[in-house]
Design a protein around this motif. Structure first.
Motif, PDB file in Angstrom:
ATOM      1  N   LYS A 281      -6.447   2.764  -2.223  1.00  0.00           N
ATOM      2  CA  LYS A 281      -5.843   3.968  -2.790  1.00  0.00           C
ATOM      3  C   LYS A 281      -4.322   3.893  -2.719  1.00  0.00           C
ATOM      4  O   LYS A 281      -3.627   4.220  -3.678  1.00  0.00           O
ATOM      5  CB  LYS A 281      -6.342   5.216  -2.059  1.00  0.00           C
ATOM      6  CG  LYS A 281      -7.754   5.597  -2.401  1.00  0.00           C
ATOM      7  CD  LYS A 281      -8.169   6.830  -1.590  1.00  0.00           C
ATOM      8  CE  LYS A 281      -9.590   7.246  -1.890  1.00  0.00           C
ATOM      9  NZ  LYS A 281      -9.992   8.409  -1.065  1.00  0.00           N
TER      10      LYS A 281
ATOM     11  N   CYS B 196       0.816  -1.220   0.000  1.00  0.00           N
ATOM     12  CA  CYS B 196       0.000   0.000   0.000  1.00  0.00           C
ATOM     13  C   CYS B 196       0.845   1.265   0.000  1.00  0.00           C
ATOM     14  O   CYS B 196       0.309   2.359  -0.154  1.00  0.00           O
ATOM     15  CB  CYS B 196      -0.915   0.017   1.219  1.00  0.00           C
ATOM     16  SG  CYS B 196      -2.166  -1.266   1.180  1.00  0.00           S
TER      17      CYS B 196
ATOM     18  N   LEU C  68      -6.304  -6.118   1.475  1.00  0.00           N
ATOM     19  CA  LEU C  68      -6.596  -4.692   1.503  1.00  0.00           C
ATOM     20  C   LEU C  68      -8.015  -4.541   2.032  1.00  0.00           C
ATOM     21  O   LEU C  68      -8.956  -5.050   1.437  1.00  0.00           O
ATOM     22  CB  LEU C  68      -6.464  -4.095   0.102  1.00  0.00           C
ATOM     23  CG  LEU C  68      -5.131  -4.353  -0.593  1.00  0.00           C
ATOM     24  CD1 LEU C  68      -5.153  -3.796  -2.007  1.00  0.00           C
ATOM     25  CD2 LEU C  68      -3.974  -3.773   0.204  1.00  0.00           C
ATOM     26  N   HIS C  69      -8.143  -3.873   3.165  1.00  0.00           N
ATOM     27  CA  HIS C  69      -9.441  -3.848   3.846  1.00  0.00           C
ATOM     28  C   HIS C  69     -10.177  -2.518   3.795  1.00  0.00           C
ATOM     29  O   HIS C  69     -11.363  -2.460   4.066  1.00  0.00           O
ATOM     30  CB  HIS C  69      -9.272  -4.250   5.318  1.00  0.00           C
ATOM     31  CG  HIS C  69      -8.737  -5.618   5.485  1.00  0.00           C
ATOM     32  ND1 HIS C  69      -9.482  -6.741   5.257  1.00  0.00           N
ATOM     33  CD2 HIS C  69      -7.507  -6.057   5.821  1.00  0.00           C
ATOM     34  CE1 HIS C  69      -8.744  -7.818   5.462  1.00  0.00           C
ATOM     35  NE2 HIS C  69      -7.550  -7.426   5.802  1.00  0.00           N
ATOM     36  N   SER C  70      -9.480  -1.457   3.452  1.00  0.00           N
ATOM     37  CA  SER C  70     -10.130  -0.147   3.496  1.00  0.00           C
ATOM     38  C   SER C  70      -9.918   0.581   2.176  1.00  0.00           C
ATOM     39  O   SER C  70      -9.050   0.217   1.370  1.00  0.00           O
ATOM     40  CB  SER C  70      -9.551   0.694   4.639  1.00  0.00           C
ATOM     41  OG  SER C  70      -8.211   1.071   4.338  1.00  0.00           O
ATOM     42  N   LEU C  71     -10.683   1.618   1.991  1.00  0.00           N
ATOM     43  CA  LEU C  71     -10.529   2.456   0.815  1.00  0.00           C
ATOM     44  C   LEU C  71      -9.119   3.051   0.779  1.00  0.00           C
ATOM     45  O   LEU C  71      -8.500   3.114  -0.281  1.00  0.00           O
ATOM     46  CB  LEU C  71     -11.589   3.559   0.802  1.00  0.00           C
ATOM     47  CG  LEU C  71     -11.594   4.484  -0.405  1.00  0.00           C
ATOM     48  CD1 LEU C  71     -11.740   3.686  -1.707  1.00  0.00           C
ATOM     49  CD2 LEU C  71     -12.711   5.507  -0.276  1.00  0.00           C
ATOM     50  N   ASP C  72      -8.600   3.434   1.933  1.00  0.00           N
ATOM     51  CA  ASP C  72      -7.234   3.966   1.993  1.00  0.00           C
ATOM     52  C   ASP C  72      -6.214   2.918   1.565  1.00  0.00           C
ATOM     53  O   ASP C  72      -5.237   3.247   0.896  1.00  0.00           O
ATOM     54  CB  ASP C  72      -6.902   4.480   3.398  1.00  0.00           C
ATOM     55  CG  ASP C  72      -7.592   5.797   3.715  1.00  0.00           C
ATOM     56  OD1 ASP C  72      -8.022   6.502   2.771  1.00  0.00           O
ATOM     57  OD2 ASP C  72      -7.713   6.122   4.915  1.00  0.00           O
ATOM     58  N   ASP C  73      -6.431   1.633   1.956  1.00  0.00           N
ATOM     59  CA  ASP C  73      -5.538   0.554   1.511  1.00  0.00           C
ATOM     60  C   ASP C  73      -5.529   0.468  -0.009  1.00  0.00           C
ATOM     61  O   ASP C  73      -4.473   0.378  -0.640  1.00  0.00           O
ATOM     62  CB  ASP C  73      -5.981  -0.803   2.069  1.00  0.00           C
ATOM     63  CG  ASP C  73      -5.715  -0.984   3.543  1.00  0.00           C
ATOM     64  OD1 ASP C  73      -4.959  -0.177   4.134  1.00  0.00           O
ATOM     65  OD2 ASP C  73      -6.268  -1.946   4.121  1.00  0.00           O
TER      66      ASP C  73
END
Length: 162
Positions: A132, A103, A125-130
């Protein structure tokens, strides 16, 4: 008291990840010659400089190196990378290995023909930030000239449609 015990159990599970036990991981994800051949064929078709992200214990990195490709395996787990290095030495190949977070990484402008994120690695990858961070980091890697984009699975690797 029950909440404290549950919390301690969860913390222990997080601290003792499967990725800290590459010996167990390799039992769950044994070598697969068909899968290895698929990635080697795709890498040869696209060019010989390969980045294998979330390479784990070298399940694909080592066969890619055995095929004569210039491959770097990157993973977040130092235990998995050590297992990958041992696997490479045992198979008389010398791919590069680097500890990195898929990431957020930069490999100093090195150019790749193919970037592989195999198996279920994107599921980490668990989140939108991950996501991105992942797509941003991959997008910053220089790619050699030539065809780009996601490739369709070649016919010899597809299961017959019924």
């Amino acid at each position: 008291m029950q909440v404290t015990k549950l919390f301690a159990t969860i913390v222990s599970m997080v601290q003792n990840s499967l990725y800290d036990r590459p010996d167990l991981y390799d039992l769950m994800a044994p070598p697969d010659p068909i899968l290895e051949r698929f990635y080697v064929d795709i890498a040869r078709e696209r060019g010989g400089r390969i980045l294998d992200l979330a390479c784990g214990s070298g399940r694909l990195t080592v066969p890619l190196a055995q095929a004569g490709l210039d491959v770097i395996g990157g993973d977040l787990s130092s235990a998995m990378l050590e297992r990958a290095r041992d696997h490479a030495r045992a198979n008389a190949v010398e791919p590069g290995f680097v500890e990195l977070d898929m990431c957020d990484f930069d490999l100093g402008g090195r150019t790749f023909d193919t970037i592989i994120v195999a198996m279920n690695s994107v599921l980490h990858l668990h989140s939108l930030d991950d996501f991105k961070g992942f797509f941003g980091s991959v997008g910053r890697q220089p790619v050699a000239a030539g065809p780009s984009g996601v490739r369709r699975l070649p016919a010899q690797y597809r299961h017959a449609q019924h």
